[in-house]
Design an enzyme around this catalytic site. Structure first.
Site, PDB file in Angstrom:
ATOM      1  N   ARG A  74     -14.055   5.799  -5.330  1.00 62.94           N
ATOM      2  CA  ARG A  74     -13.485   5.317  -4.089  1.00 62.94           C
ATOM      3  C   ARG A  74     -14.529   4.870  -3.021  1.00 62.94           C
ATOM      4  O   ARG A  74     -14.390   4.217  -2.279  1.00 62.94           O
ATOM      5  CB  ARG A  74     -12.559   6.183  -3.666  1.00 62.94           C
ATOM      6  CG  ARG A  74     -11.215   6.239  -4.505  1.00 62.94           C
ATOM      7  CD  ARG A  74     -10.182   6.925  -4.249  1.00 62.94           C
ATOM      8  NE  ARG A  74      -9.559   7.005  -3.029  1.00 62.94           N
ATOM      9  CZ  ARG A  74      -9.116   8.023  -2.333  1.00 62.94           C
ATOM     10  NH1 ARG A  74      -9.049   9.386  -2.829  1.00 62.94           N
ATOM     11  NH2 ARG A  74      -8.707   7.734  -0.993  1.00 62.94           N
ATOM     12  N   VAL A 111      -9.536   8.163   5.195  1.00 58.34           N
ATOM     13  CA  VAL A 111     -10.522   8.498   4.853  1.00 58.34           C
ATOM     14  C   VAL A 111     -11.843   7.634   5.070  1.00 58.34           C
ATOM     15  O   VAL A 111     -12.682   7.910   4.751  1.00 58.34           O
ATOM     16  CB  VAL A 111     -10.584   9.624   3.714  1.00 58.34           C
ATOM     17  CG1 VAL A 111      -9.728  10.693   4.038  1.00 58.34           C
ATOM     18  CG2 VAL A 111     -10.477   8.672   2.445  1.00 58.34           C
ATOM     19  N   HIS A 127      -6.941  13.145   8.085  1.00 61.12           N
ATOM     20  CA  HIS A 127      -7.342  13.641   6.630  1.00 61.12           C
ATOM     21  C   HIS A 127      -8.790  13.879   6.324  1.00 61.12           C
ATOM     22  O   HIS A 127      -9.067  13.768   4.993  1.00 61.12           O
ATOM     23  CB  HIS A 127      -6.503  12.863   5.620  1.00 61.12           C
ATOM     24  CG  HIS A 127      -4.741  12.977   6.011  1.00 61.12           C
ATOM     25  ND1 HIS A 127      -4.120  11.962   5.595  1.00 61.12           N
ATOM     26  CD2 HIS A 127      -4.393  14.024   6.479  1.00 61.12           C
ATOM     27  CE1 HIS A 127      -2.654  12.385   5.985  1.00 61.12           C
ATOM     28  NE2 HIS A 127      -2.979  13.559   6.458  1.00 61.12           N
TER      29      HIS A 127
END
Ligand code: BJW
Ligand code: ZN
Length: 260
Positions: A74, A111, A127
């Site tokens: 990711r 994020v 987060h």
């Protein structure tokens, strides 16, 4: 609640008179950049798991290589994409308000770093950040090189996480998993921004995950107008004064144009 397909004259008047704007963003704002939202079905190596299965400390404990590789992949994907017109509109709106003595604060559940790369200052990453790493046991920060994956192709197989130089335990991503506390400073800053805003904009979140989903509701204490941007109804749409039903890459530039 008004469900709208475009920025109306009434909304333009509201936005133009606001000098303190609080924006709460979620995964939907990065969707048009090519970052999958959290609740979309996964592909490749991870297609048999939901993101909710992987974003837990239990998953990292039982399948560290799988979870670690998911995060490294990711990261690669985020590094290969660009901010979209939604991100750049917020940066422009923030700069415009600051030049005029006001402010636009951004608290994001994301994020990724796409708000920052668009030129915006982010008040709170609720987060955490996918680019931070720390030891899962002692918390020692870890610096890692950029991952070597192609973010558009699934890695061939899971790789083990590195180990902590201080204690030898596994290094984990600096994000907030289910069951973990949010960073207190970030949550407090976001709460204060909502409480002191003239208008609150909630963009690209399903409103499912607590406690972030309850932040917009703080605006109700002072009757501050709430505007949602989402192509579909969310779990918190009912609390909104205005629901702009469309993608943030279209609606945020329209709001910024109305404001400046
Ligand atoms: C577009 C678009 C376009 C598409 N334009 N829009 C109270 C009740 C019940 C449960 C709980 C509760 N309080 C706490 C809990 C437990 C839990 C929770 O909320 N669970 C829910 C599933 C019910 N919360 C927690 O565990 C939190 N911690 C906590 O509460 O600590 C206190 C505590 C500790 C110990 C014991 C008990 C309590 C921590 C939550 C951490 C969430 N972390 C994740 C993973 C981060 C790392 C990673 O990325 O891998 O954060 S989960 C995931 O969801 C991620 C996201 O930030 C977050 C929110 O998702 P988001 O942004 O809303 O994305 P989606 O995909 O859901 O929605 C996208 C939206 O965009 C959709 O609506 C689309 O329509 C829209 N969209 N294209 C605009 N172009
Ligand atoms: Zn350690």
């Amino acid at each position: 609640m008004q469900v709208l397909s475009h920025v109306t004259d009434e909304l333009t008047d509201l936005i133009r008179s606001a000098t303190r704007v609080a924006v709460l963003s979620g995964a939907g704002i990065s969707a048009e950049s090519g970052v999958p939202t959290f609740r979309e079905a996964q592909t490749g190596l991870w297609e048999q798991f939901s993101a909710e299965d992987l974003a837990t400390s239990d998953a990292f404990h039982f399948a560290p290589a799988l979870v670690w590789t998911w995060y490294r992949w990711r990261q690669s994907l985020i590094l290969q994409v660009e901010p979209n017109p939604g991100h750049t509109a917020l940066a422009r709106w923030q700069q415009g308000l600051r030049a005029a003595g006001g402010d636009l604060s951004i608290a994001t559940q994301n994020v990724d770093d796409l708000h920052e790369r668009a030129g915006a200052h982010v008040l709170a990453h609720l987060h955490g950040s996918i680019f931070d790493h720390r030891c899962a046991e002692c918390g020692e920060p870890a610096e890692l090189p950029v991952p070597g994956y192609d973010g558009f192709a699934a890695p061939p197989e899971p790789e083990d996480p590195p180990t902590c130089t201080a204690c030898g335990a596994l290094v984990r991503p600096g994000v907030v998993w289910f069951g973990e506390m949010l960073p207190m400073e970030a949550f407090d800053a976001a709460s204060a921004a909502v409480r002191s805003a003239d208008v609150v904009v909630v963009a690209g979140t399903s409103g499912i995950v607590q406690p972030a989903a309850s932040l917009p509701l703080l605006a109700l204490e002072r009757g501050t107008p709430l505007i949602e941007i989402n192509p579909v109804e969310s779990d918190i749409s009912d609390a909104m004064d205005y629901c702009l039903r469309g993608p943030s890459g279209t609606m945020l530039p329209a709001l910024a144009d109305a404001a400046l």
